[in-house]
Enzyme design. Structure first.
Site, PDB file in Angstrom:
ATOM      1  CB  ILE A   1      20.091 -36.735   7.003  1.00  0.00           C
ATOM      2  CG1 ILE A   1      18.935 -36.071   6.239  1.00  0.00           C
ATOM      3  CG2 ILE A   1      21.120 -37.265   6.036  1.00  0.00           C
ATOM      4  CD1 ILE A   1      19.417 -34.943   5.322  1.00  0.00           C
ATOM      5  CG  ASP A   2      20.526 -37.039  12.812  1.00  0.00           C
ATOM      6  OD1 ASP A   2      20.133 -38.206  12.661  1.00  0.00           O
ATOM      7  OD2 ASP A   2      21.635 -36.735  13.279  1.00  0.00           O
ATOM      8  NE  ARG A   3      13.570 -32.610  15.212  1.00  0.00           N
ATOM      9  CZ  ARG A   3      13.006 -32.607  16.418  1.00  0.00           C
ATOM     10  NH1 ARG A   3      11.703 -32.783  16.532  1.00  0.00           N
ATOM     11  NH2 ARG A   3      13.749 -32.444  17.488  1.00  0.00           N
TER      12      ARG A   3
END
Length: 303
Positions: free
Chosen positions: A136-138
Site C-alpha cells: 500500500i502507498d506510503r
C-alpha cells in the site's frame, strides 16, 4: 530454488505477461529477467522470451533462493492486528514506506518486520522485500499482510490472483458520485509520459477492477467504501480519478495543492480477509479509522 507450477489459461499471451498476471508480486521486468536466466521451463526446456502461451500449458518457474538480506532490522513500533507462525497483519500508519527503495533506504515496514519477526519472513520477493505479499502507498494507512515462510507467501499470492484475498478500503472522494454504488473496470498501466504515475490504459494496461459504494454524502465530497478485485499500483486513486472523483488530498491524481491537515490522499485499508495458508480457514481482520481520517469526516459533517 523454489519451483512453482503455473498453468496457462489464455492463447497467444506473452509469457512474461502471463507470469506477471499470475503472480501479482512479480513485475514484468522481473519475469523477463527470469526468462533471460533460463529459470522458466516448459516440459523441462527453458522458455524463450518471445514465446506465446497456449491454454493448458504447464510452466515451471524456478524462483532463486533469496540473497542474504542486507536490510537491517530496526526497532520501529508496529500495530500488529493479527499474527501467527505463518502470517502477520499490520495496521500501517501514513508516512511509513513499505520496503526500501531509492530515497528510502531504511525506516521502512520491512526494517520493522525484520526486527519484530527475526529471520522468519518469506524470501520470495528478494532481499529488499522479504515477506511482502502486496503493498500500500506510503501515504495510505491501514492493513497489510506479510508472509513468514515461502509456502504461506505462495498461498497468499495465489489468493490475490483468484480474488479470495479480499481488501476493503475507506476513501473520501472529491465531488458527488451520481450513483450509490458502481464498478470501475479499466486496465491500468504506466503513464505514457510520467513514469512515476499510473493511468487507465486500455491497450497496454493490466486488468483492474474496483467496486465502490457510497457510505455518506457531504457538500462537495463523498465517503465511499472500495473493494479491490485486483491490486494494481495506485488502483483506487487512478480509478476514482478516471471517473472524475479523485481522492481528497491526492496531489498526484487530483488537486495539485495539499489539503491542510492531510499528509496525502484520504485512503485507509480498513478490512482484510484471507484463507489461512495452513488451515484453510477464513481469517478476517479490521482496524478502525485513524484519528486524522475521522477528523476529516467530522469537518465535512459540520459543513
Amino acid at each position: 530454488m523454489t519451483p512453482l507450477e503455473l498453468i496457462a489459461d489464455r492463447e497467444g499471451e506473452r509469457v512474461d505477461q502471463f507470469l506477471a498476471r499470475s503472480l501479482p508480486e512479480l513485475t514484468r521486468s522481473a519475469a523477463q529477467r527470469l526468462l533471460e536466466e533460463g529459470k522458466v521451463l516448459q516440459q523441462g526446456q527453458a522458455v524463450k522470451k518471445n514465446r506465446r502461451t497456449l491454454p493448458g500449458e504447464g510452466y515451471t518457474l524456478c524462483i532463486p533462493d533469496p540473497a542474504p538480506i542486507d536490510v537491517l532490522p530496526q526497532d520501529i513500533p508496529l500495530d500488529v492486528v493479527y499474527e501467527d507462525a505463518d502470517v502477520i497483519v499490520v495496521n500501517k500508519p501514513v508516512g511509513l514506506v513499505v520496503h526500501p527503495a531509492p530515497g528510502h533506504p531504511d525506516g521502512t515496514l520491512v526494517n520493522a518486520l525484520l526486527y519484530h519477526c527475526g529471520s522468519s519472513l518469506s524470501g520470495i520477493n528478494g532481499q529488499l522485500r522479504p515477506g511482502i505479499v502486496h503493498r500500500i502507498d506510503r501515504d495510505t494507512s491501514g492493513l497489510i499482510i506479510a508472509a513468514k515462510n515461502d509456502p504461506a507467501h505462495l498461498a497468499l499470492a495465489a489468493q490475490l490472483q483468484d480474488h479470495s484475498l479480499c481488501r476493503e478500503y475507506r476513501a473520501v472522494a472529491v465531488g458527488s458520485l451520481k450513483e450509490d454504488a458502481g464498478t470501475v473496470d479499466a486496465p491500468i498501466g504506466r503513464h505514457p509520459t510520467d513514469r512515476k504515475r499510473m493511468a487507465v490504459d486500455p491497450k497496454n494496461g493490466r486488468s483492474a477492477v474496483t467496486h465502490w459504494e457510497v457510505l455518506a454524502r457531504y457538500p462537495g465530497h463523498t465517503y465511499v467504501k472500495c473493494r479491490l478485485e485486483t491490486g494494481r499500483t495506485h488502483q483506487i486513486r487512478v480509478h476514482l480519478a478516471s471517473i472524475g472523483h479523485p481522492l481528497l488530498g491526492d496531489v498526484v491524481y487530483g488537486g495539485k495543492k495539499p489539503v491542510p491537515g492531510l499528509a496525502g490522499q484520504c485512503l485507509h485499508a480498513k478490512k482484510l480477509s484471507f484463507l489461512h495458508p495452513r488451515t484453510g480457514e477464513r481469517v478476517t481482520v479490521e482496524c478502525p479509522l485513524p484519528d486524522w481520517f475521522q477528523a476529516v469526516l467530522d469537518r465535512l459533517e459540520r459543513k
